[in-house]
Each structure stands twice: as C-alpha cells, then as structure tokens.
Design a protein around this motif. Sequence first.
Motif, PDB file in Angstrom:
ATOM      1  N   ARG A 219      53.701  45.528 113.013  1.00  0.00           N
ATOM      2  CA  ARG A 219      53.879  44.217 112.395  1.00  0.00           C
ATOM      3  C   ARG A 219      52.576  43.651 111.841  1.00  0.00           C
ATOM      4  N   ASN A 220      51.463  44.339 111.999  1.00  0.00           N
ATOM      5  CA  ASN A 220      50.189  43.823 111.493  1.00  0.00           C
ATOM      6  C   ASN A 220      50.291  43.462 110.015  1.00  0.00           C
ATOM      7  N   PRO A 221      49.727  42.308 109.584  1.00  0.00           N
ATOM      8  CA  PRO A 221      49.580  42.078 108.144  1.00  0.00           C
ATOM      9  C   PRO A 221      48.638  43.138 107.564  1.00  0.00           C
ATOM     10  N   ILE A 222      49.006  43.714 106.429  1.00  0.00           N
ATOM     11  CA  ILE A 222      48.190  44.746 105.786  1.00  0.00           C
ATOM     12  C   ILE A 222      47.686  44.169 104.465  1.00  0.00           C
ATOM     13  N   THR A 223      46.389  43.871 104.384  1.00  0.00           N
ATOM     14  CA  THR A 223      45.812  43.296 103.171  1.00  0.00           C
ATOM     15  C   THR A 223      45.580  44.400 102.136  1.00  0.00           C
ATOM     16  N   PRO A 224      45.271  44.027 100.882  1.00  0.00           N
ATOM     17  CA  PRO A 224      45.025  45.061  99.860  1.00  0.00           C
ATOM     18  C   PRO A 224      43.874  45.999 100.198  1.00  0.00           C
ATOM     19  N   ASP A 225      42.922  45.548 101.020  1.00  0.00           N
ATOM     20  CA  ASP A 225      41.781  46.395 101.377  1.00  0.00           C
ATOM     21  C   ASP A 225      41.983  47.130 102.696  1.00  0.00           C
ATOM     22  N   GLU A 226      43.173  47.025 103.266  1.00  0.00           N
ATOM     23  CA  GLU A 226      43.484  47.721 104.511  1.00  0.00           C
ATOM     24  C   GLU A 226      44.559  48.770 104.262  1.00  0.00           C
ATOM     25  N   ARG A 227      44.674  49.678 105.209  1.00  0.00           N
ATOM     26  CA  ARG A 227      45.683  50.722 105.121  1.00  0.00           C
ATOM     27  C   ARG A 227      46.322  50.940 106.492  1.00  0.00           C
ATOM     28  N   TYR A 228      47.547  51.439 106.440  1.00  0.00           N
ATOM     29  CA  TYR A 228      48.257  51.864 107.646  1.00  0.00           C
ATOM     30  C   TYR A 228      48.143  53.384 107.718  1.00  0.00           C
ATOM     31  N   TYR A 229      47.584  53.871 108.817  1.00  0.00           N
ATOM     32  CA  TYR A 229      47.342  55.300 108.998  1.00  0.00           C
ATOM     33  C   TYR A 229      48.317  55.858 110.032  1.00  0.00           C
ATOM     34  N   VAL A 230      48.928  56.996 109.712  1.00  0.00           N
ATOM     35  CA  VAL A 230      49.784  57.676 110.681  1.00  0.00           C
ATOM     36  C   VAL A 230      49.347  59.134 110.774  1.00  0.00           C
TER      37      VAL A 230
END
Length: 258
Positions: A219-230
């Motif tokens: 549920r983390n907010p993901i900003t344009p400068d962030e990424r979700y890593y799996v």
Amino acid sequence: MANTCAWFINLSDDEGAAQAAARQLRPYGLPVKGQRWPQGLSWLAAAQEAAAADAAVIVLIGSAQRFADPGLRRDLALFRLMLHSRAGRPLNGFTLLSGEPPSATGRKTELSVLDDWEPLSGNWPAKLVARAHAPIAPAWPVQLGLHAHERLGVWLETHPHAGGTTDGALVGVSGHGAKIDFHAVGPKGGLPAATDNQYEIKGLQFTAAGTAFEAWGLRNPITPDERYYVRLEGDPDLIALGTLPDGELQDVTLIRLG
C-alpha cells in the motif's frame, strides 16, 4: 557516448548476414560488437557482456521463424530490460530477419517488451546511428526495469503508472511456475538498502484476460522517483502491474516478456 557500439545478436551459426551488415554500417563510424545467441550464455551473462561493451543499440540477425520462438523472445525481453537498467537509458532494438514468420493464429495480443523492435530496411545504417545517440523510450504505460545479481537474485523494477504517484503497487506473474518471493520500495535505478513495507499482500491469486496470476503488493505511495521492486523466482511469460487503492486490486496492465 564516445565508446558506444551497435550490439549485433546473431541467431544463426552462419556469420555471413552479420558480417555483411557490419560492412554496411562501418562507413557511419559506429563500431560493431556482438555475440552469437545463445552460445552457451544465459540472458543474464549476455546482458552483462553487452553492458560492459557500452551497447547503445541492438540489432538482431537471423530467421523470422527463430525470432518467433517464445522461449527466445522471453530471454531477449529479460536481456533488454536488464540492459536498459544497467545503461540508465533506453536502448532501441532492430531486426534483420530472413524468411517468413509463422502464422499469427493464436498469437497473444498483450503488450510485449519487444513490440517496438523495428525491422531494418532502406538506409538503415543512418537510422541506427541516430537512435544510438538519441534513443526513443518505449511507449509502455508502466515503468519497467530489471536488476540481476548472482547473490541477490533477479529483481523486476516497476512503477504501475509512468510519471505519476500511485496508491500502492502490485505485480503478478504467470507462466513457468514463476513466483515472487520478496518485495521492497525505494528510489528508482537500483535496489534499496532498506524498505518500509506498508500493508503487504503476498500470494494473491487472480485471473486477468483468462490467465491465472500470483501477485504480491504494497500500500506504500509510489512517487515518480520511486519504484516497486519484486524478486522473481523463475522466468514468467506474462506480468500484471496494478495499484491497490484502499487495499483492493484495480485494473492491471498486462505485459508479455517476449
């Protein structure tokens, strides 16, 4: 860009077509390097080799029948994503194929990581040089990258909406028994040293476009400068990317590896 090169991938044991293409490109001042695929290399080793050579554009040479092979296309898609991430910029792909491709009957209609690899014709060397210096970014509606380490494994770098902030993120995988076994949020461009995961979802199963997926999300907010890593266990055929507003799965974008 002074030491960049055109990276030729030869799908055939015959070097004739690749050598002829290299001769055509030589007067344009862009050096040619490359590899015969797979030549005993994994896609990971192939991408490491191309990155070390500072490849700026990719040219695939071989038969249209061979290029249509799903396993080859999946490996080339992973190769491309990792090369993009290592270079920190898009790398355009082109093809010089012989023969006719197989019938399109039954072919999948999802977006593909290789959709924008263009066939070369006419005055193609000039086009190749131009793209080596000014590549065109893929028109994917999501952000995709890939990081692979012998010790840390293979990580998909994602953002469900290119250029925007999202309420959470979710990645699902399908095919070849692929699974996700770890996830994190952090700055784009590399694996985060630490992560604060909010409202984790693990092992969520759902169906999209008639395909079964297993997904992880946050549920983390993901900003344009962030990424979700799996972190991936196995090589999936299909990836689903979406958001989790209010903790509920919304529409997903499907992208085929290959």
